[in-house]
Design a protein around this motif. Structure first.
Motif, PDB file in Angstrom:
ATOM      1  N   GLU A 110      37.812  29.799  47.837  1.00  0.00           N
ATOM      2  CA  GLU A 110      38.907  30.467  47.129  1.00  0.00           C
ATOM      3  C   GLU A 110      39.169  31.893  47.604  1.00  0.00           C
ATOM      4  OE1 GLU A 110      39.563  29.661  42.985  1.00  0.00           O
ATOM      5  OE2 GLU A 110      37.852  28.291  42.976  1.00  0.00           O
ATOM      6  N   ASN A 111      38.290  32.412  48.471  1.00  0.00           N
ATOM      7  CA  ASN A 111      38.486  33.749  49.038  1.00  0.00           C
ATOM      8  C   ASN A 111      38.792  33.691  50.533  1.00  0.00           C
ATOM      9  OD1 ASN A 111      37.959  35.766  46.808  1.00  0.00           O
ATOM     10  ND2 ASN A 111      36.186  34.432  46.606  1.00  0.00           N
ATOM     11  N   LYS A 112      39.109  32.487  51.028  1.00  0.00           N
ATOM     12  CA  LYS A 112      39.411  32.307  52.461  1.00  0.00           C
ATOM     13  C   LYS A 112      40.543  33.235  52.878  1.00  0.00           C
ATOM     14  CE  LYS A 112      40.341  28.736  55.913  1.00  0.00           C
ATOM     15  NZ  LYS A 112      39.134  28.856  56.705  1.00  0.00           N
ATOM     16  N   GLY A 113      40.396  33.850  54.031  1.00  0.00           N
ATOM     17  CA  GLY A 113      41.387  34.792  54.535  1.00  0.00           C
ATOM     18  C   GLY A 113      40.940  36.231  54.390  1.00  0.00           C
ATOM     19  N   LEU A 149      35.340  39.219  43.116  1.00  0.00           N
ATOM     20  CA  LEU A 149      35.916  38.099  43.865  1.00  0.00           C
ATOM     21  C   LEU A 149      35.527  36.766  43.252  1.00  0.00           C
ATOM     22  CD1 LEU A 149      35.393  39.395  47.502  1.00  0.00           C
ATOM     23  CD2 LEU A 149      37.578  39.147  46.295  1.00  0.00           C
ATOM     24  N   SER A 150      34.425  36.757  42.490  1.00  0.00           N
ATOM     25  CA  SER A 150      34.033  35.516  41.809  1.00  0.00           C
ATOM     26  C   SER A 150      34.870  35.301  40.545  1.00  0.00           C
ATOM     27  CB  SER A 150      32.542  35.530  41.463  1.00  0.00           C
ATOM     28  OG  SER A 150      32.261  36.441  40.423  1.00  0.00           O
ATOM     29  N   ASN A 151      35.440  36.364  39.996  1.00  0.00           N
ATOM     30  CA  ASN A 151      36.291  36.259  38.810  1.00  0.00           C
ATOM     31  C   ASN A 151      37.777  36.204  39.157  1.00  0.00           C
ATOM     32  OD1 ASN A 151      34.252  36.369  36.785  1.00  0.00           O
ATOM     33  ND2 ASN A 151      34.039  38.554  37.149  1.00  0.00           N
ATOM     34  N   GLN A 152      38.161  36.938  40.180  1.00  0.00           N
ATOM     35  CA  GLN A 152      39.565  37.035  40.613  1.00  0.00           C
ATOM     36  C   GLN A 152      39.592  36.830  42.124  1.00  0.00           C
ATOM     37  OE1 GLN A 152      42.175  38.452  38.289  1.00  0.00           O
ATOM     38  NE2 GLN A 152      43.539  37.521  39.761  1.00  0.00           N
ATOM     39  N   TRP A 157      45.333  36.688  44.284  1.00  0.00           N
ATOM     40  CA  TRP A 157      45.987  37.984  44.269  1.00  0.00           C
ATOM     41  C   TRP A 157      47.475  37.794  44.533  1.00  0.00           C
ATOM     42  CZ3 TRP A 157      42.445  41.696  47.576  1.00  0.00           C
ATOM     43  CH2 TRP A 157      41.172  41.702  47.021  1.00  0.00           C
ATOM     44  N   LYS A 158      48.305  38.620  43.907  1.00  0.00           N
ATOM     45  CA  LYS A 158      49.749  38.473  44.054  1.00  0.00           C
ATOM     46  C   LYS A 158      50.210  38.774  45.476  1.00  0.00           C
ATOM     47  CE  LYS A 158      51.308  38.922  39.307  1.00  0.00           C
ATOM     48  NZ  LYS A 158      50.375  37.941  38.888  1.00  0.00           N
ATOM     49  N   LYS A 159      49.674  39.817  46.083  1.00  0.00           N
ATOM     50  CA  LYS A 159      49.999  40.111  47.484  1.00  0.00           C
ATOM     51  C   LYS A 159      48.750  40.645  48.157  1.00  0.00           C
ATOM     52  CE  LYS A 159      51.831  44.728  46.647  1.00  0.00           C
ATOM     53  NZ  LYS A 159      52.926  45.630  46.903  1.00  0.00           N
TER      54      LYS A 159
END
Length: 160
Positions: A110-113, A149-152, A157-159
Protein backbone atom coordinates in the motif's frame (compact mmCIF):
# COMPACT_ATOMS: atom_id res chain seq x y z
CA UNK A 1 19.87 -1.69 23.47
CA UNK A 2 18.93 1.93 24.00
CA UNK A 3 20.34 5.11 22.51
CA UNK A 4 19.39 8.45 21.06
CA UNK A 5 18.71 8.09 17.37
CA UNK A 6 19.81 11.09 15.31
CA UNK A 7 18.78 10.83 11.69
CA UNK A 8 17.75 12.86 8.67
CA UNK A 9 15.25 11.65 6.10
CA UNK A 10 14.97 12.45 2.39
CA UNK A 11 12.84 11.52 -0.57
CA UNK A 12 14.70 9.73 -3.37
CA UNK A 13 14.39 11.08 -6.92
CA UNK A 14 16.01 8.30 -9.00
CA UNK A 15 17.02 4.63 -8.87
CA UNK A 16 20.74 5.52 -9.06
CA UNK A 17 21.14 4.52 -5.39
CA UNK A 18 20.89 0.87 -6.47
CA UNK A 19 24.23 1.15 -8.30
CA UNK A 20 26.05 1.87 -5.03
CA UNK A 21 24.07 -0.48 -2.77
CA UNK A 22 26.22 -2.97 -0.85
CA UNK A 23 23.19 -5.00 0.28
CA UNK A 24 19.44 -5.27 0.09
CA UNK A 25 17.14 -6.85 2.66
CA UNK A 26 13.40 -7.48 2.74
CA UNK A 27 11.71 -6.01 5.82
CA UNK A 28 8.22 -6.73 7.15
CA UNK A 29 7.08 -4.65 10.09
CA UNK A 30 4.01 -3.81 12.07
CA UNK A 31 3.14 -1.57 14.98
CA UNK A 32 1.64 -2.68 18.27
CA UNK A 33 1.26 0.98 19.22
CA UNK A 34 1.48 4.18 17.14
CA UNK A 35 0.81 6.74 19.87
CA UNK A 36 2.38 10.16 19.13
CA UNK A 37 4.58 9.96 22.27
CA UNK A 38 5.80 6.39 21.65
CA UNK A 39 5.70 3.68 19.04
CA UNK A 40 6.19 -0.05 19.54
CA UNK A 41 7.39 -1.78 16.38
CA UNK A 42 7.84 -5.44 15.50
CA UNK A 43 10.15 -6.12 12.57
CA UNK A 44 11.42 -9.07 10.60
CA UNK A 45 14.58 -8.02 8.75
CA UNK A 46 15.92 -10.83 6.62
CA UNK A 47 16.34 -13.75 9.05
CA UNK A 48 16.16 -11.69 12.27
CA UNK A 49 13.31 -10.42 14.44
CA UNK A 50 13.32 -7.20 16.46
CA UNK A 51 11.12 -5.41 18.99
CA UNK A 52 11.68 -1.64 19.05
CA UNK A 53 10.28 1.17 21.16
CA UNK A 54 10.77 4.74 19.98
CA UNK A 55 10.02 7.91 21.94
CA UNK A 56 8.73 11.23 20.70
CA UNK A 57 10.96 13.21 18.32
CA UNK A 58 12.52 16.50 19.35
CA UNK A 59 11.30 19.77 17.80
CA UNK A 60 13.45 19.43 14.64
CA UNK A 61 12.40 15.80 14.16
CA UNK A 62 16.03 14.60 14.05
CA UNK A 63 16.47 13.02 17.49
CA UNK A 64 14.51 10.61 19.65
CA UNK A 65 14.98 7.82 22.18
CA UNK A 66 15.16 4.31 20.74
CA UNK A 67 15.28 0.93 22.52
CA UNK A 68 15.62 -2.27 20.52
CA UNK A 69 16.13 -5.95 21.26
CA UNK A 70 16.46 -8.95 18.99
CA UNK A 71 13.73 -11.58 19.21
CA UNK A 72 13.24 -14.79 17.24
CA UNK A 73 11.54 -14.65 13.84
CA UNK A 74 8.83 -16.94 15.26
CA UNK A 75 8.16 -14.47 18.12
CA UNK A 76 8.16 -11.55 15.66
CA UNK A 77 5.73 -13.39 13.36
CA UNK A 78 3.36 -14.04 16.28
CA UNK A 79 3.56 -10.39 17.39
CA UNK A 80 2.94 -9.11 13.84
CA UNK A 81 -0.38 -10.96 13.98
CA UNK A 82 -1.32 -8.66 16.91
CA UNK A 83 -0.26 -5.44 15.17
CA UNK A 84 -2.40 -2.59 13.93
CA UNK A 85 -4.01 -3.31 10.52
CA UNK A 86 -1.51 -2.24 7.84
CA UNK A 87 1.75 -4.20 7.83
CA UNK A 88 4.62 -2.42 6.05
CA UNK A 89 6.78 -4.24 3.54
CA UNK A 90 9.88 -2.77 1.96
CA UNK A 91 13.25 -3.52 0.48
CA UNK A 92 16.08 -1.77 2.33
CA UNK A 93 19.25 -0.92 0.44
CA UNK A 94 22.42 -0.09 2.39
CA UNK A 95 24.26 2.55 0.34
CA UNK A 96 27.67 3.80 1.51
CA UNK A 97 28.31 7.47 0.67
CA UNK A 98 31.47 9.06 2.01
CA UNK A 99 31.96 8.12 5.66
CA UNK A 100 28.26 7.43 6.17
CA UNK A 101 25.74 4.89 4.93
CA UNK A 102 22.23 5.67 3.75
CA UNK A 103 19.38 3.25 4.34
CA UNK A 104 17.13 3.54 1.31
CA UNK A 105 13.67 2.01 1.77
CA UNK A 106 11.70 1.10 -1.34
CA UNK A 107 8.17 0.52 -0.06
CA UNK A 108 5.89 -2.22 -1.37
CA UNK A 109 2.18 -2.96 -0.99
CA UNK A 110 0.00 0.00 0.00
CA UNK A 111 3.05 2.30 0.11
CA UNK A 112 4.42 1.26 -3.31
CA UNK A 113 5.98 4.19 -5.14
CA UNK A 114 7.46 5.77 -2.02
CA UNK A 115 11.26 5.64 -1.70
CA UNK A 116 12.87 7.25 1.35
CA UNK A 117 16.52 7.54 2.38
CA UNK A 118 17.67 7.93 5.99
CA UNK A 119 21.11 8.72 7.31
CA UNK A 120 22.09 8.26 10.98
CA UNK A 121 24.39 10.90 12.41
CA UNK A 122 26.49 11.30 15.55
CA UNK A 123 25.17 14.84 16.16
CA UNK A 124 22.43 17.00 14.66
CA UNK A 125 24.69 19.43 12.79
CA UNK A 126 27.08 16.80 11.41
CA UNK A 127 28.18 17.38 7.80
CA UNK A 128 27.45 14.56 5.33
CA UNK A 129 27.57 13.98 1.57
CA UNK A 130 24.34 14.29 -0.39
CA UNK A 131 24.38 12.11 -3.51
CA UNK A 132 22.62 13.23 -6.73
CA UNK A 133 19.76 10.76 -6.21
CA UNK A 134 18.76 12.43 -2.93
CA UNK A 135 15.64 14.60 -3.18
CA UNK A 136 13.69 16.85 -0.82
CA UNK A 137 14.43 16.59 2.90
CA UNK A 138 11.42 15.35 4.89
CA UNK A 139 13.02 15.07 8.35
CA UNK A 140 10.34 15.68 10.97
CA UNK A 141 7.44 15.44 8.49
CA UNK A 142 5.21 13.05 10.42
CA UNK A 143 3.44 11.63 7.36
CA UNK A 144 6.74 9.95 6.33
CA UNK A 145 7.20 8.14 9.67
CA UNK A 146 6.78 4.40 9.23
CA UNK A 147 4.22 4.40 12.04
CA UNK A 148 2.11 6.90 10.07
CA UNK A 149 2.55 5.03 6.79
CA UNK A 150 0.91 2.06 8.51
CA UNK A 151 -2.13 4.22 9.34
CA UNK A 152 -2.21 6.48 6.26
CA UNK A 153 -0.45 4.62 3.42
CA UNK A 154 1.20 6.52 0.59
CA UNK A 155 -1.32 5.29 -2.00
CA UNK A 156 -4.13 6.97 0.02
CA UNK A 157 -2.52 10.42 -0.06
CA UNK A 158 -4.44 12.91 -2.19
CA UNK A 159 -1.36 14.05 -4.11
CA UNK A 160 2.22 12.83 -4.01
Amino acid sequence: MEHLEIERKFLVKSNAYKDGAKSQTRIVQGFLNTHSERTVRVRIKGEQGFLTIKGMSNESGTTRFEWETEISVAEATNLIDLCEPIILEKIRYEVPVGKHSYEVDEFLGENKGLIVAEIELDHEDEVFKKPDWLGKEVTGEVKYYNSQLSNQPYNQWKKH
